[in-house]
Design a protein around this motif. Structure first.
Motif, PDB file in Angstrom:
ATOM      1  N   PHE A  57       0.851  -1.180   0.000  1.00 29.04           N
ATOM      2  CA  PHE A  57       0.000   0.000   0.000  1.00 29.04           C
ATOM      3  C   PHE A  57       0.888   1.231   0.000  1.00 29.04           C
ATOM      4  CE2 PHE A  57      -3.075  -3.082   0.856  1.00 29.04           C
ATOM      5  CZ  PHE A  57      -4.346  -2.525   0.778  1.00 29.04           C
ATOM      6  N   VAL A  58       0.581   2.166  -0.886  1.00 34.18           N
ATOM      7  CA  VAL A  58       1.300   3.434  -0.962  1.00 34.18           C
ATOM      8  C   VAL A  58       0.241   4.528  -0.886  1.00 34.18           C
ATOM      9  CG1 VAL A  58       2.758   4.933  -2.368  1.00 34.18           C
ATOM     10  CG2 VAL A  58       3.165   2.459  -2.352  1.00 34.18           C
ATOM     11  N   MET A  59       0.113   5.115   0.284  1.00 30.93           N
ATOM     12  CA  MET A  59      -0.797   6.232   0.483  1.00 30.93           C
ATOM     13  C   MET A  59       0.036   7.494   0.274  1.00 30.93           C
ATOM     14  SD  MET A  59      -3.697   4.809   1.050  1.00 30.93           S
ATOM     15  CE  MET A  59      -4.724   6.104   1.725  1.00 30.93           C
ATOM     16  N   LEU A  60      -0.142   8.116  -0.887  1.00 31.35           N
ATOM     17  CA  LEU A  60       0.728   9.214  -1.301  1.00 31.35           C
ATOM     18  C   LEU A  60       0.054  10.557  -1.034  1.00 31.35           C
ATOM     19  CD1 LEU A  60       3.485   9.710  -2.595  1.00 31.35           C
ATOM     20  CD2 LEU A  60       2.352   9.689  -4.813  1.00 31.35           C
ATOM     21  N   SER A  61       0.498  11.223   0.032  1.00 30.82           N
ATOM     22  CA  SER A  61      -0.062  12.506   0.426  1.00 30.82           C
ATOM     23  C   SER A  61       0.440  13.605  -0.507  1.00 30.82           C
ATOM     24  CB  SER A  61       0.342  12.837   1.865  1.00 30.82           C
ATOM     25  OG  SER A  61       0.049  14.190   2.142  1.00 30.82           O
ATOM     26  N   LEU A  62      -0.493  14.366  -1.056  1.00 26.25           N
ATOM     27  CA  LEU A  62      -0.146  15.481  -1.928  1.00 26.25           C
ATOM     28  C   LEU A  62      -0.187  16.814  -1.179  1.00 26.25           C
ATOM     29  CD1 LEU A  62      -2.028  14.361  -5.170  1.00 26.25           C
ATOM     30  CD2 LEU A  62       0.332  13.924  -4.485  1.00 26.25           C
ATOM     31  N   ASP A  63      -0.245  16.745   0.143  1.00 24.16           N
ATOM     32  CA  ASP A  63      -0.219  17.962   0.960  1.00 24.16           C
ATOM     33  C   ASP A  63       1.081  18.714   0.729  1.00 24.16           C
ATOM     34  OD1 ASP A  63      -2.461  18.118   3.240  1.00 24.16           O
ATOM     35  OD2 ASP A  63      -2.019  16.013   2.813  1.00 24.16           O
ATOM     36  N   GLU A  64       0.990  20.037   0.779  1.00 26.91           N
ATOM     37  CA  GLU A  64       2.196  20.847   0.728  1.00 26.91           C
ATOM     38  C   GLU A  64       2.576  21.198   2.160  1.00 26.91           C
ATOM     39  OE1 GLU A  64       1.857  24.067  -2.000  1.00 26.91           O
ATOM     40  OE2 GLU A  64       1.209  22.758  -3.616  1.00 26.91           O
ATOM     41  N   GLY A  65       3.830  21.564   2.351  1.00 29.90           N
ATOM     42  CA  GLY A  65       4.274  21.941   3.689  1.00 29.90           C
ATOM     43  C   GLY A  65       4.956  20.791   4.398  1.00 29.90           C
ATOM     44  N   PRO A  66       5.205  20.969   5.691  1.00 29.55           N
ATOM     45  CA  PRO A  66       5.990  19.980   6.444  1.00 29.55           C
ATOM     46  C   PRO A  66       5.247  18.651   6.640  1.00 29.55           C
ATOM     47  CG  PRO A  66       5.211  21.718   7.913  1.00 29.55           C
ATOM     48  CD  PRO A  66       4.815  22.111   6.522  1.00 29.55           C
ATOM     49  N   ASN A  67       6.038  17.591   6.798  1.00 31.32           N
ATOM     50  CA  ASN A  67       5.491  16.247   6.984  1.00 31.32           C
ATOM     51  C   ASN A  67       4.730  16.086   8.291  1.00 31.32           C
ATOM     52  OD1 ASN A  67       6.563  15.438   4.573  1.00 31.32           O
ATOM     53  ND2 ASN A  67       8.292  14.359   5.431  1.00 31.32           N
ATOM     54  N   ASP A  68       5.043  16.917   9.309  1.00 34.22           N
ATOM     55  CA  ASP A  68       4.423  16.687  10.618  1.00 34.22           C
ATOM     56  C   ASP A  68       2.911  16.892  10.585  1.00 34.22           C
ATOM     57  OD1 ASP A  68       4.715  19.455  10.359  1.00 34.22           O
ATOM     58  OD2 ASP A  68       5.113  19.760  12.493  1.00 34.22           O
TER      59      ASP A  68
END
Length: 132
Positions: A53-64
């Protein structure tokens, strides 16, 4: 190239030979958030050495921000961020978008928009790809 939420690089090529459930999502996307519980359920049922499973977050900004979201919801599936431009075949104008890749790396299914993946049909489809 992908990166884990810890910032460590993760070469997508490492998944060659596995069935891959790849989901493009973001924390600000209500349909993405709505489908995540059923993806977590599917992951608990079929996630294995043969089905990645690869849940690929497209959020910008820091990983936290993404890390806090995942921890708050109690999700255990692996979450990554793009570490480079996504290949053209994984570009989508909509999120969530889910791709299923065969062990040979071919896209065998693509779905734009929210879906319920925690079904016997999806489970059978993924497990069938492993047996081929």
């Amino acid at each position: 190239m992908l990166a884990g939420l810890d910032g460590q690089p993760f070469p997508f090529e490492d998944l060659r030979g596995k069935v891959v459930f790849l989901n493009l999502w973001a924390t600000w996307c209500p349909p993405c958030i709505a489908e995540m519980p059923n993806i977590q359920n599917l992951y608990e049922k079929v996630g294995s050495k043969d089905i990645a499973f690869v849940m690929l977050s497209l959020d910008e900004g820091p990983n936290d921000k993404v890390q806090k979201f995942i921890e708050k919801k109690g999700y255990t599936f692996p979450v990554y961020r793009p570490a480079s431009q996504l290949p053209d075949e994984f570009q989508s104008s909509a999120i969530p978008t889910t791709f299923i890749l065969s062990p040979q790396g071919e896209i065998v299914d693509r779905h734009e928009g929210m879906a319920d993946y925690d079904t016997p049909e999806v489970k059978e489809f993924l497990e069938g790809l492993v047996r081929k």
